[in-house]
Structure formats: structure tokens, C-alpha cells
Design a protein around this motif. Structure first.
Motif, short mmCIF file in Angstrom:
data_model
loop_
_atom_site.label_atom_id
_atom_site.label_comp_id
_atom_site.label_asym_id
_atom_site.label_seq_id
_atom_site.Cartn_x
_atom_site.Cartn_y
_atom_site.Cartn_z
N LEU A 65 32.32 50.74 -60.52
CA LEU A 65 32.57 49.24 -60.00
C LEU A 65 31.94 48.35 -61.23
N PHE A 66 30.69 48.71 -61.54
CA PHE A 66 29.96 47.94 -62.64
C PHE A 66 30.81 48.02 -64.10
N LEU A 67 31.31 49.22 -64.24
CA LEU A 67 31.87 49.33 -65.61
C LEU A 67 33.33 48.58 -65.65
N ASN A 68 33.80 48.82 -64.56
CA ASN A 68 35.24 47.86 -64.19
C ASN A 68 35.19 46.52 -64.38
N HIS A 69 34.13 45.91 -63.85
CA HIS A 69 33.98 44.69 -64.27
C HIS A 69 33.58 44.21 -65.58
N LYS A 70 32.76 45.20 -66.44
CA LYS A 70 32.63 44.89 -67.76
C LYS A 70 33.92 44.91 -68.57
N ILE A 71 35.07 45.72 -68.16
CA ILE A 71 36.22 46.01 -68.85
C ILE A 71 37.10 44.70 -68.52
N ALA A 72 37.18 44.28 -67.18
CA ALA A 72 37.89 43.20 -66.78
C ALA A 72 37.56 41.77 -67.73
N THR A 73 36.10 41.57 -67.85
CA THR A 73 35.87 40.50 -68.44
C THR A 73 35.68 40.50 -69.95
N SER A 74 36.12 41.77 -70.54
CA SER A 74 35.98 41.94 -71.74
C SER A 74 34.60 41.78 -72.56
N LYS A 75 33.59 42.29 -71.82
CA LYS A 75 32.15 42.00 -72.19
C LYS A 75 31.57 43.47 -72.61
N GLY A 76 30.89 43.68 -73.71
CA GLY A 76 30.20 44.64 -73.76
C GLY A 76 28.88 44.79 -73.00
N LEU A 77 28.24 45.93 -73.35
CA LEU A 77 27.17 46.08 -72.49
C LEU A 77 25.69 45.53 -73.29
N TYR A 99 21.60 54.49 -67.88
CA TYR A 99 20.74 55.13 -68.09
C TYR A 99 19.97 55.65 -66.96
N ASP A 100 19.46 54.89 -66.21
CA ASP A 100 18.58 54.80 -65.19
C ASP A 100 19.32 55.41 -64.05
N GLU A 101 20.72 55.02 -63.96
CA GLU A 101 21.81 55.23 -62.96
C GLU A 101 22.03 56.97 -63.06
N ILE A 102 22.11 57.45 -64.28
CA ILE A 102 22.44 58.88 -64.46
C ILE A 102 21.09 59.66 -64.17
N ARG A 103 19.95 59.15 -64.48
CA ARG A 103 18.76 59.85 -64.27
C ARG A 103 18.54 59.89 -62.87
N LEU A 104 19.01 58.83 -62.00
CA LEU A 104 18.95 59.02 -60.51
C LEU A 104 20.20 60.03 -59.98
N MET A 105 21.11 60.14 -60.57
CA MET A 105 22.08 61.05 -60.14
C MET A 105 21.85 62.46 -60.24
N VAL A 151 14.16 66.15 -66.82
CA VAL A 151 12.67 65.62 -66.92
C VAL A 151 12.84 64.27 -66.65
N ASN A 152 11.62 63.75 -65.93
CA ASN A 152 11.40 62.56 -65.54
C ASN A 152 12.54 62.27 -64.40
N THR A 153 12.79 63.21 -63.37
CA THR A 153 13.60 62.73 -62.22
C THR A 153 12.68 62.07 -61.32
N TYR A 154 13.23 61.62 -60.41
CA TYR A 154 12.59 60.86 -59.39
C TYR A 154 12.29 61.84 -58.00
#
Length: 252
Positions: free
Chosen positions: A38-50, A59-65, A81-84
């Protein structure tokens, strides 16, 4: 509905009728990736980079996953490493707003937040208020995603922490609640008492409810929900980790 839940609550752990833990974990993992999409689709729809901060958020979302997967399967890996695991609530709080706003956009849903007990701004308690982050995040994601599917326009989140642990209360009102109330209560009774998605048509919101209940049981907590007046209310309790609870009693 609450009476039905209390009868359902007696089901032994790891024996949820018709729905196994692997199915619930699959459901929650897809929820997590859906939020990222959802977050990435919003960035694509608004043609904005990260921005650099947004890259860090991904990066934190991937660590959480990774933390969710590690917690579920209990396996180690050299790249894990450094998982929660157990974290102070203040750490978990950083991701609360981002998670909620991903599913409940600010321009569509009015969200109100309250932090009480040890979490209040004027609290003088120095305890770390630990929570099991993988379970907490999965619980909150399920609650928020289910709310997003009801098209609620106003939601209240009340977080509280005391000597016993974390309490979360979420209140939201359905659109056309009066017309759908009877059908909703009947559907939820089937979900709670039967838990068989094939014969009862259990949908994704049903899996979310089962997952929240299962995660609360896993942590020694509890989950209650139901219609109160014109609001749908969910209540979660997650006990304070035993070691911290012992430290608190010594300090007293």
C-alpha cells in the motif's frame, strides 16, 4: 456475541477448530506485505521517490517481517541479526502511527490516540513496559486491517500499561451499523463457535479475529470483542513479561 466468545475461549491452545496456526500465520504475513505494498503503491501513484527516512522505514519493515517468521518457526539463521523480541513500548510505539495510517489514511479516517497508566506523558514510572513485538504487531495489524474493511470514519485507540501488562482498547463505528447489526452478530457467532471456513464461509476478517485470539492466548493474555451501543469494541490484554513483573514487585 461476548457470551459466545467466552464459550469459545475454553478451546484448548493449538486446537482452534477448522483453522490451524500455519493458516493464521500465512494470513498475518500477507497482511504485513500488503501494508508495505500500500505504501509503495502510493509512492508509485504520486510519482515520488523514497526519501532516506522512507528507505529506512522499508528496511525496518523487512526486519520486522524476519522477526515474525523467526518467532513463528523458532529457527535461527546466520542472517537473522537484530530481530525483535521483547521491546519497550516506546520502541513499538514508533511503528504504531505508520501502521495505522497505512490502512486508515488521515484524509479518510479520524483516529484518536490515548496513552494511559505508565504510558501517559505525566507518568513518573521508570519501568520499560515491555511487549512481545512480533505478537503485538500482528495483533494490531489484524485489528486495523479489519477496521479499514468496515469503512469506519472514526476510530479511537486507547493504550494503557500497568503492573499487570499492556491493555489496548479499540473503538470504531460501522457505516449503516443499524441495518447490518443482526447479520453481523450472527456471522460473528459462527466465526467464534464454529471456526470452519468451508462450511461457514469464514472470510479474512474471521481469520484476523482467530489470529488475534490465538496470539493473546500464546502470550498468556486475552481478547474480547463485541458491539457496545453503536460502537464495535475490541479489547486486548498482554501480560507484562515475568522477569520484569518480578523486578517490579521487588522494587515495591
Amino acid at each position: 456475541v461476548l457470551d459466545a466468545y467466552r464459550r469459545r475461549e475454553k478451546t484448548p491452545k493449538n486446537k482452534i477448530p477448522g483453522v490451524n496456526k500455519e493458516r493464521l500465520f500465512f494470513h498475518d504475513l500477507i497482511n504485513h506485505t500488503h501494508g508495505v505494498n500500500l505504501f509503495l503503491n502510493h509512492k508509485i501513484a504520486t510519482s515520488k521517490g523514497l526519501t532516506p527516512q522512507e528507505v529506512k522505514n522499508i528496511y525496518d519493515e523487512i526486519r520486522l517481517m524476519q522477526s515474525l517468521i523467526k518467532d513463528h518457526y523458532g529457527y535461527g539463521h546466520k542472517n537473522l541479526v537484530n530481530t525483535y523480541d521483547y521491546v519497550p513500548f516506546e520502541f513499538a510505539k514508533k511503528g504504531i502511527y505508520a501502521l495505522i495510517r497505512t490502512f486508515l489514511p488521515e484524509n479518510k479516517v479520524r483516529c484518536e490516540f490515548s496513552f494511559e497508566g505508565f504510558l501517559s506523558s505525566d507518568s513518573h514510572e521508570n519501568y520499560s513496559c515491555l511487549v512481545h513485538y512480533p505478537s503485538f504487531h500482528r495483533i494490531l495489524t489484524n485489528l486495523v486491517k479489519n477496521i479499514s474493511e468496515t469503512r469506519s470514519t472514526r476510530v479511537r485507540f486507547i493504550f494503557s500499561y500497568d503492573e499487570e501488562g499492556l491493555r489496548l482498547e479499540v473503538k470504531n463505528r460501522f457505516i449503516s451499523l443499524a441495518n447490518e447489526r443482526d447479520a453481523l452478530e450472527k456471522k460473528l457467532s459462527h466465526i467464534i463457535l464454529e471456526g470452519d471456513q468451508r462450511s461457514r464461509g469464514l472470510d479474512e476478517s474471521g481469520f484476523g479475529i482467530e489470529s488475534v485470539n490465538s496470539l493473546c492466548e500464546k502470550e498468556g493474555g486475552r481478547f474480547q470483542f463485541g458491539l457496545e451501543g453503536e460502537e464495535w469494541v475490541s479489547r486486548v490484554f498482554l501480560p507484562r513479561p515475568m522477569s520484569e513483573s518480578a523486578d517490579l514487585k521487588k522494587a515495591a
